[in-house]
Enzyme design. Structure first.
Site, PDB file in Angstrom:
ATOM      1  N   GLY A 209     -54.129  10.876  24.484  1.00 16.66           N
ATOM      2  CA  GLY A 209     -55.493  10.575  24.050  1.00 16.66           C
ATOM      3  C   GLY A 209     -56.513  11.104  25.049  1.00 16.66           C
ATOM      4  O   GLY A 209     -56.270  11.105  26.262  1.00 16.66           O
ATOM      5  N   GLY A 210     -57.638  11.565  24.543  1.00 10.65           N
ATOM      6  CA  GLY A 210     -58.708  12.047  25.430  1.00 10.65           C
ATOM      7  C   GLY A 210     -58.279  13.249  26.232  1.00 10.65           C
ATOM      8  O   GLY A 210     -57.753  14.224  25.686  1.00 10.65           O
ATOM      9  N   ASP A 211     -58.481  13.174  27.540  1.00  9.52           N
ATOM     10  CA  ASP A 211     -58.060  14.231  28.446  1.00  9.52           C
ATOM     11  C   ASP A 211     -56.827  13.755  29.223  1.00  9.52           C
ATOM     12  O   ASP A 211     -56.785  12.602  29.649  1.00  9.52           O
ATOM     13  CB  ASP A 211     -59.205  14.546  29.430  1.00  9.52           C
TER      14      ASP A 211
ATOM     15  N   MET B  32     -61.110   0.871  29.900  1.00  8.16           N
ATOM     16  CA  MET B  32     -60.106  -0.202  30.040  1.00  8.16           C
ATOM     17  C   MET B  32     -60.721  -1.431  30.714  1.00  8.16           C
ATOM     18  O   MET B  32     -60.049  -2.084  31.518  1.00  8.16           O
ATOM     19  CB  MET B  32     -58.911   0.298  30.862  1.00  8.16           C
TER      20      MET B  32
ATOM     21  N   PRO C 283     -82.320  50.339  30.796  1.00  9.51           N
ATOM     22  CA  PRO C 283     -83.473  49.978  31.622  1.00  9.51           C
ATOM     23  C   PRO C 283     -83.690  48.467  31.690  1.00  9.51           C
ATOM     24  O   PRO C 283     -84.126  47.947  32.693  1.00  9.51           O
ATOM     25  CB  PRO C 283     -84.662  50.650  30.902  1.00  9.51           C
TER      26      PRO C 283
ATOM     27  N   LYS D 220     -43.687   3.293  21.850  1.00  9.63           N
ATOM     28  CA  LYS D 220     -42.605   2.396  21.404  1.00  9.63           C
ATOM     29  C   LYS D 220     -41.467   2.326  22.416  1.00  9.63           C
ATOM     30  O   LYS D 220     -40.428   1.727  22.156  1.00  9.63           O
ATOM     31  CB  LYS D 220     -42.059   2.893  20.056  1.00  9.63           C
TER      32      LYS D 220
ATOM     33  N   THR E 257     -62.737  13.914  26.555  1.00  5.95           N
ATOM     34  CA  THR E 257     -62.440  12.564  27.047  1.00  5.95           C
ATOM     35  C   THR E 257     -63.351  11.517  26.410  1.00  5.95           C
ATOM     36  O   THR E 257     -64.552  11.761  26.200  1.00  5.95           O
ATOM     37  CB  THR E 257     -62.547  12.507  28.583  1.00  5.95           C
TER      38      THR E 257
ATOM     39  N   ALA F 256     -79.016  43.033  22.191  1.00  3.69           N
ATOM     40  CA  ALA F 256     -78.161  42.059  21.507  1.00  3.69           C
ATOM     41  C   ALA F 256     -76.758  42.602  21.239  1.00  3.69           C
ATOM     42  O   ALA F 256     -75.764  41.890  21.390  1.00  3.69           O
ATOM     43  CB  ALA F 256     -78.821  41.655  20.193  1.00  3.69           C
TER      44      ALA F 256
ATOM     45  N   ASP G 208     -48.885   9.635  22.400  1.00  5.08           N
ATOM     46  CA  ASP G 208     -49.387   8.349  22.870  1.00  5.08           C
ATOM     47  C   ASP G 208     -49.898   7.502  21.723  1.00  5.08           C
ATOM     48  O   ASP G 208     -50.198   8.012  20.659  1.00  5.08           O
ATOM     49  CB  ASP G 208     -50.600   8.598  23.778  1.00  5.08           C
TER      50      ASP G 208
END
Ligand SMILES: C[S@@+](CC[C@H](N)C(=O)[O-])C[C@H]1O[C@@H](n2cnc3c(N)ncnc32)[C@H](O)[C@@H]1O
Length: 416
Positions: free
Chosen positions: A262-264, A346, A45, A231, A292, A24, A209
């Site tokens: 927005g999103g990706d 969309m 080992p 705008k 996304t 670990a 956006d």
């Protein structure tokens, strides 16, 4: 020994580091060594599956046996990650003989080097030693990480964003401007990536956006110029040219511009056009992918886009053009023949025509379907229906954009 440690930043690229142990501790230590470019030799080992995967990927060398002194030939550093104190002491004795610094997981007082708690912030690395108390080091490190996440440069001097980013352009010097195309995620402000958030806090100009989470903008420094791209008062194609021009002009004037989308940025986000415009002007661009809505919106409604034994593929498609529109690039007839998940972005306006086309080409009308509006926000709404009825149900429920439509058996896959 009470003297203070002497901090160093080891430049390990191409240099041999020997890690003894394959459990670990080694699993936690090896990634940072590989990240530093070290030539890692693992002596153990047995290995954990995670280490074995790195060996299989050719990322490091492994000798499958116990340690022998020759393993330290050519080494600059050794990390002892075994529990057995006798085995650990014998490795550190060989290291000391050869004047090689030795980190010991089992006994820090016997070590000749300590590993700090680390946080990285672009080009900045902060390493904290806790005076012998690793928990104290981690607490201090976490506090510094939070501070840095809020702002790296409190006086507003944006540091050069760095790291191994995809960059175009070659003309940037230290004072030159640049652009980052950053995915803001689907709506919940916490769903921006750590890197996206960092770059946002470093920006001189933010071009945002309509679908960008407002809360992200609330936290910008007061001196940041915020351009609301929604705008811009022209049609969509002219507006895109204006946005491209704003990115290029501000960057050429020396600003660090974050284009927050927005999103990706590359999923129906026109990020590619913006990258090309910047590249044509010699402006370097970093692209930071985002979460996304095509995956996050179904997830937020309890719908996995794939599920074992249910769907082995998902297709993301834009429904902004009707299936019979001459400019449509989508083969709806072919999509109707797929068994997997269809995610339509969309698509509300054309949903009746889309579902009729899918059914006409063979997708069964009883296929489960869902609509997720304003996913991951406080105003999220979810409608569950079938392919045959979803368009009518949508009108009755008065759902509105932004919304994602999901078609496929995954819609009910997690229903108890
Ligand atoms: C121009 S596309 C941009 C997609 C974005 N780049 C992405 O990766 O999510 C806009 C469409 O994304 C979908 N969308 C974006 N955010 C959404 C949200 N929070 N909930 C549902 N749909 C969303 C809607 O279909 C919307 O019409």
């Amino acid at each position: 020994m009470t003297s203070n440690p002497y901090p160093l930043g080891l430049r390990l690229h191409g240099r041999r580091v020997v890690v003894v142990g394959g459990g670990a501790v080694a699993t936690r230590r090896v990634p940072a060594l590989l990240d530093a470019g070290a030539d890692v030799l693992l002596v153990a080992p047995e290995l954990t599956p995670a280490l074995r995967a790195r060996v299989d990927a050719g990322r490091l060398h492994w000798v499958s046996r116990r340690f022998v002194p020759e393993d330290l030939d050519g080494a600059w550093l050794v990390q002892v990650a075994v529990d057995d104190p006798i085995a650990a002491a014998s490795v550190s004795a060989v290291a000391a003989e050869r004047r090689i610094f030795c980190v010991r997981a089992d006994d820090r007082t016997a070590a000749t080097a300590w590993t700090p708690a680390v946080t990285r912030h672009g080009p900045v690395t902060v390493a904290v030693l806790g005076g012998g108390d690793p928990r104290r080091a981690m607490t201090v490190r976490d506090a510094i990480r939070d501070l840095l996440a809020v702002r790296l440069a409190p006086d507003g001097a944006a540091p050069t964003p760095g790291g191994p980013d995809a960059s175009t352009g070659t003309t940037a010097g230290p004072q030159a401007g640049r652009v980052a195309l950053v995915g803001a995620g689907p709506g919940d402000p916490e769903l921006i990536t750590v890197k996206g958030w960092r770059l946002l806090t470093e920006a001189d100009v933010v071009v945002a956006d309509r679908l960008v989470p407002g809360l992200l903008l609330d936290e910008l420094r007061p001196d940041v110029e915020l351009v609301d791209a929604s705008k811009i008062p022209y049609g969509p194609s002219r507006a895109q040219e204006e946005i491209n021009q704003i990115l290029v002009d501000r960057a050429l004037a020396g600003a660090f511009v974050v284009r927050l989308k927005g999103g990706d940025p590359y999923v129906f986000g026109r990020g590619g056009e913006e990258l090309l415009a910047c590249a044509a002007a010699g402006v370097p661009v970093t692209v930071v992918p985002g979460v996304t809505s095509s995956i996050a919106a179904p997830a937020a409604a309890g719908i996995p886009v794939t599920h074992r034994g249910v769907a082995h593929e998902f297709t993301v498609v834009s429904g902004h053009l009707a299936p019979d529109a001459p400019a449509s690039l989508v083969r709806w007839d072919a999509l109707a023949g797929l068994h997997g998940t269809l995610v339509i972005l969309m698509g509300l306006k054309n949903l009746a025509a889309i579902t009729a086309t899918l059914i006409a080409h063979g997708r069964p009308p009883q296929t489960p379907a869902a609509v997720v509006q304003e996913a991951t926000t406080g105003t999220q709404r979810v409608l569950r229906s079938t392919l045959g009825e979803v368009a009518a149900d949508l009108r009755a429920a008065d759902l509105r954009p932004p919304a994602v439509v999901v078609v496929g058996d995954v819609v009910n896959a997690l229903d108890g």
